[in-house]
Design a protein around this motif. Structure first.
Motif, PDB file in Angstrom:
ATOM      1  N   LEU A 169      -9.024  -4.697  -6.039  1.00 53.17           N
ATOM      2  CA  LEU A 169      -8.133  -5.818  -5.702  1.00 53.17           C
ATOM      3  C   LEU A 169      -8.882  -7.148  -5.798  1.00 53.17           C
ATOM      4  O   LEU A 169      -8.391  -8.130  -6.346  1.00 53.17           O
ATOM      5  CB  LEU A 169      -7.666  -5.597  -4.265  1.00 53.17           C
TER       6      LEU A 169
ATOM      7  N   LEU B 109     -13.052 -10.281   5.899  1.00 49.63           N
ATOM      8  CA  LEU B 109     -11.885  -9.743   6.610  1.00 49.63           C
ATOM      9  C   LEU B 109     -11.264  -8.598   5.798  1.00 49.63           C
ATOM     10  O   LEU B 109     -10.968  -7.529   6.331  1.00 49.63           O
ATOM     11  CB  LEU B 109     -10.857 -10.862   6.830  1.00 49.63           C
TER      12      LEU B 109
ATOM     13  N   ALA C 251      -9.617  -3.385   5.118  1.00 47.88           N
ATOM     14  CA  ALA C 251      -8.939  -2.615   4.081  1.00 47.88           C
ATOM     15  C   ALA C 251      -9.727  -1.423   3.564  1.00 47.88           C
ATOM     16  O   ALA C 251      -9.167  -0.546   2.912  1.00 47.88           O
ATOM     17  CB  ALA C 251      -8.600  -3.540   2.906  1.00 47.88           C
TER      18      ALA C 251
ATOM     19  N   LEU D 199      -5.457   7.551   6.692  1.00 50.83           N
ATOM     20  CA  LEU D 199      -4.028   7.865   6.824  1.00 50.83           C
ATOM     21  C   LEU D 199      -3.636   9.037   5.909  1.00 50.83           C
ATOM     22  O   LEU D 199      -2.816   9.877   6.279  1.00 50.83           O
ATOM     23  CB  LEU D 199      -3.175   6.621   6.527  1.00 50.83           C
TER      24      LEU D 199
ATOM     25  N   LEU E  73      -6.789  -5.393  16.457  1.00 54.37           N
ATOM     26  CA  LEU E  73      -7.812  -6.435  16.436  1.00 54.37           C
ATOM     27  C   LEU E  73      -7.735  -7.184  17.776  1.00 54.37           C
ATOM     28  O   LEU E  73      -6.674  -7.261  18.378  1.00 54.37           O
ATOM     29  CB  LEU E  73      -7.559  -7.390  15.259  1.00 54.37           C
TER      30      LEU E  73
ATOM     31  N   LEU F 237       1.831   1.124  13.851  1.00 58.18           N
ATOM     32  CA  LEU F 237       0.876   1.545  12.819  1.00 58.18           C
ATOM     33  C   LEU F 237       0.166   0.369  12.151  1.00 58.18           C
ATOM     34  O   LEU F 237      -1.042   0.392  11.945  1.00 58.18           O
ATOM     35  CB  LEU F 237       1.623   2.375  11.771  1.00 58.18           C
TER      36      LEU F 237
ATOM     37  N   ASP G 127       1.675  -5.807  14.879  1.00 57.11           N
ATOM     38  CA  ASP G 127       2.965  -6.488  15.046  1.00 57.11           C
ATOM     39  C   ASP G 127       2.692  -7.983  15.201  1.00 57.11           C
ATOM     40  O   ASP G 127       1.578  -8.386  15.483  1.00 57.11           O
ATOM     41  CB  ASP G 127       3.659  -5.932  16.305  1.00 57.11           C
TER      42      ASP G 127
ATOM     43  N   HIS H 135      -0.013 -11.475  13.244  1.00 58.35           N
ATOM     44  CA  HIS H 135      -1.203 -10.880  12.627  1.00 58.35           C
ATOM     45  C   HIS H 135      -0.966  -9.447  12.157  1.00 58.35           C
ATOM     46  O   HIS H 135      -1.902  -8.655  12.046  1.00 58.35           O
ATOM     47  CB  HIS H 135      -2.390 -10.962  13.589  1.00 58.35           C
TER      48      HIS H 135
ATOM     49  N   LEU I 237      -1.895  -7.261   6.654  1.00 56.35           N
ATOM     50  CA  LEU I 237      -1.590  -7.912   5.379  1.00 56.35           C
ATOM     51  C   LEU I 237      -1.398  -6.873   4.260  1.00 56.35           C
ATOM     52  O   LEU I 237      -0.698  -7.111   3.284  1.00 56.35           O
ATOM     53  CB  LEU I 237      -2.782  -8.821   5.042  1.00 56.35           C
ATOM     54  N   GLY I 238      -2.057  -5.718   4.432  1.00 54.42           N
ATOM     55  CA  GLY I 238      -2.020  -4.712   3.369  1.00 54.42           C
ATOM     56  C   GLY I 238      -0.986  -3.625   3.596  1.00 54.42           C
ATOM     57  O   GLY I 238      -1.009  -2.573   2.959  1.00 54.42           O
TER      58      GLY I 238
ATOM     59  N   SER J 279      -0.561  -0.373   1.255  1.00 57.25           N
ATOM     60  CA  SER J 279      -1.072   0.890   1.808  1.00 57.25           C
ATOM     61  C   SER J 279       0.005   1.956   1.833  1.00 57.25           C
ATOM     62  O   SER J 279      -0.254   3.128   1.526  1.00 57.25           O
ATOM     63  CB  SER J 279      -1.554   0.699   3.240  1.00 57.25           C
TER      64      SER J 279
HETATM   65  C1  HEM Z   1      -3.137   2.755   6.082  1.00 57.86           C
HETATM   66  C2  HEM Z   1      -3.768   1.636   5.925  1.00 57.86           C
HETATM   67  C3  HEM Z   1      -3.841   0.519   6.930  1.00 57.86           C
HETATM   68  C4  HEM Z   1      -3.544   0.513   8.263  1.00 57.86           C
HETATM   69  C5  HEM Z   1      -3.064   1.667   9.125  1.00 57.86           C
HETATM   70  C6  HEM Z   1      -3.789  -0.838   8.733  1.00 57.86           C
HETATM   71  C7  HEM Z   1      -3.588  -1.252  10.026  1.00 57.86           C
HETATM   72  C8  HEM Z   1      -3.853  -2.524  10.486  1.00 57.86           C
HETATM   73  C9  HEM Z   1      -3.768  -2.927  11.853  1.00 57.86           C
HETATM   74  C10 HEM Z   1      -3.351  -2.037  13.008  1.00 57.86           C
HETATM   75  C11 HEM Z   1      -4.115  -4.222  11.924  1.00 57.86           C
HETATM   76  C12 HEM Z   1      -4.250  -5.059  13.179  1.00 57.86           C
HETATM   77  C13 HEM Z   1      -2.973  -5.747  13.513  1.00 57.86           C
HETATM   78  C14 HEM Z   1      -3.081  -6.421  14.846  1.00 57.86           C
HETATM   79  O1  HEM Z   1      -4.157  -6.528  15.440  1.00 57.86           O
HETATM   80  O2  HEM Z   1      -2.023  -6.856  15.328  1.00 57.86           O
HETATM   81  C15 HEM Z   1      -4.435  -4.661  10.578  1.00 57.86           C
HETATM   82  C16 HEM Z   1      -4.809  -5.946  10.239  1.00 57.86           C
HETATM   83  C17 HEM Z   1      -5.105  -6.331   8.960  1.00 57.86           C
HETATM   84  N1  HEM Z   1      -5.050  -5.562   7.814  1.00 57.86           N
HETATM   85 FE1  HEM Z   1      -4.565  -3.620   7.728  1.00 57.86          FE
HETATM   86  N2  HEM Z   1      -4.234  -1.609   7.685  1.00 57.86           N
HETATM   87  C18 HEM Z   1      -4.282  -0.831   6.557  1.00 57.86           C
HETATM   88  C19 HEM Z   1      -4.672  -1.213   5.298  1.00 57.86           C
HETATM   89  C20 HEM Z   1      -4.958  -2.502   4.913  1.00 57.86           C
HETATM   90  C21 HEM Z   1      -5.211  -2.929   3.558  1.00 57.86           C
HETATM   91  C22 HEM Z   1      -5.218  -2.015   2.336  1.00 57.86           C
HETATM   92  C23 HEM Z   1      -5.449  -4.280   3.604  1.00 57.86           C
HETATM   93  C24 HEM Z   1      -5.754  -5.257   2.507  1.00 57.86           C
HETATM   94  C25 HEM Z   1      -5.478  -5.073   1.235  1.00 57.86           C
HETATM   95  C26 HEM Z   1      -5.342  -4.693   4.990  1.00 57.86           C
HETATM   96  C27 HEM Z   1      -5.520  -5.965   5.430  1.00 57.86           C
HETATM   97  C28 HEM Z   1      -5.426  -6.356   6.752  1.00 57.86           C
HETATM   98  C29 HEM Z   1      -5.728  -7.701   7.224  1.00 57.86           C
HETATM   99  C30 HEM Z   1      -6.200  -8.876   6.364  1.00 57.86           C
HETATM  100  C31 HEM Z   1      -5.512  -7.699   8.603  1.00 57.86           C
HETATM  101  C32 HEM Z   1      -5.690  -8.861   9.568  1.00 57.86           C
HETATM  102  C33 HEM Z   1      -4.392  -9.638   9.650  1.00 57.86           C
HETATM  103  C34 HEM Z   1      -4.527 -10.814  10.590  1.00 57.86           C
HETATM  104  O3  HEM Z   1      -5.349 -10.776  11.527  1.00 57.86           O
HETATM  105  O4  HEM Z   1      -3.765 -11.775  10.413  1.00 57.86           O
HETATM  106  N3  HEM Z   1      -5.035  -3.582   5.753  1.00 57.86           N
HETATM  107  N4  HEM Z   1      -4.252  -3.602   9.717  1.00 57.86           N
END
Ligand code: HEM
Length: 255
Positions: free
Chosen positions: A5, A90, A95, A102, A145, A197, A200, A203, A206-207, A211
């Motif tokens: 990516l 980040l 990611a 999963l 987070l 999952l 919410d 934040h 993003l992915g 995913s």
């Molecule tokens: C099955 C795969 C994934 C799961 C279960 C997952 C789950 C999560 C969770 C639980 C959070 C925290 C949300 C919060 O604290 O409220 C998060 C944040 C984030 N995820 Fe994922 N994620 C996955 C894959 C990815 C992928 C592939 C990417 C990027 C291509 C990604 C990018 C991000 C980013 C940038 C944040 C931070 C968003 C923010 O703080 O504004 N995630 N993810």
């Protein structure tokens, strides 16, 4: 997936993986001093490689996320080099791992619930619901987070001071009977709209959509390609603050 990516060259993937792993591990509270030193040793090389790549993409943009971040403009403003570096950190920390976890969780839970597996094999449109349910029932993400309250608050009788670090506990939310009646039952037909999952609010992950597509496609391939697959032992987990990481799953794939 993250490296593709971002457009990281294949020959550099191993070094970037060590760099990404170090970013993730250094984030964990309670990591030992020895581990801090071992992980921190990968940082200078990783940052140098990243800067090299950023210089390249600044001069000759490609069709990748790094180039887009470097050249994105909003009201005439672009991101600074530090902002792009921090977005990369980040993305590498959020990611790199969860998609694989999963896939493991979804597959293991389908193998443990043959009736659900039979339904999914007969009707692939049930796969997204089965993946969501596997995560709710047997989630690998322990915490969201961190959040930091802007003022003192009281939540369910607990006082949280301004600026204190707070984590939500997914395992508890996913088994909350008020959101998921009969929460201890694995049911691929349940309403999982309240599942956290992907977090919410502002934040939220993003992915998320990327995913979902990757995991659901992978599960469809695995269940159709290996119709006789069965568990031949128990999954093995490593200790980790943020994830219940499955590091091996013994299966027999059959013919
Ligand atoms: C099955 C795969 C994934 C799961 C279960 C997952 C789950 C999560 C969770 C639980 C959070 C925290 C949300 C919060 O604290 O409220 C998060 C944040 C984030 N995820 Fe994922 N994620 C996955 C894959 C990815 C992928 C592939 C990417 C990027 C291509 C990604 C990018 C991000 C980013 C940038 C944040 C931070 C968003 C923010 O703080 O504004 N995630 N993810």
């Amino acid at each position: 997936m993250t490296m593709n990516l971002l457009g990281m060259p294949r020959r550099r993937h191993t070094e970037f993986r060590l760099f990404g792993g170090a970013i993730v591990d250094l984030f964990y509270p309670g990591i030992s001093q020895v581990a801090v030193e071992e992980k921190a040793a990968h940082m200078p090389r990783g940052l140098a490689l990243l800067d090299e790549l950023l210089d390249e993409r600044q001069a000759a943009p490609g069709d990748d996320l790094l180039s887009r971040m470097l050249h994105a403009q909003h009201n005439g403003e672009t991101l600074t080099r530090d902002e792009v570096r921090s977005m990369v950190a980040l993305l590498m920390s959020t990611a790199s791992e969860p998609v694989g976890h999963l896939i493991n969780v979804a597959m293991v839970n389908l193998l443990r619930h043959p009736e659900a597996m039979a339904e999914v094999r007969a009707d692939a449109s049930l796969i997204p619901a089965a993946v969501d349910e596997a995560y709710r029932y047997d989630g690998f993400g322990k915490l969201n987070l961190p959040r930091f309250p802007l003022e003192d608050v009281e939540l369910s009788g607990v006082r949280i001071g301004k600026g204190q670090q707070v984590f939500g506990v997914f395992a508890s939310a996913s088994r909350d009977e008020r959101a998921f009646p009969d929460a201890a039952v694995f049911d691929i037909h349940r309403d999982n709209r309240k599942s956290l999952l992907f977090g919410d609010g502002p934040h939220v992950c993003l992915g998320r959509w990327l995913s979902k597509v990757v995991v659901e496609t992978m599960i469809e391939k695995l269940v159709t390609r290996f119709p006789a697959m069965r568990l031949s032992g128990e999954p093995v987990y490593t200790q980790n603050t943020f994830f219940r990481k499955m590091v091996s799953v013994p299966v027999e794939v059959g013919r």
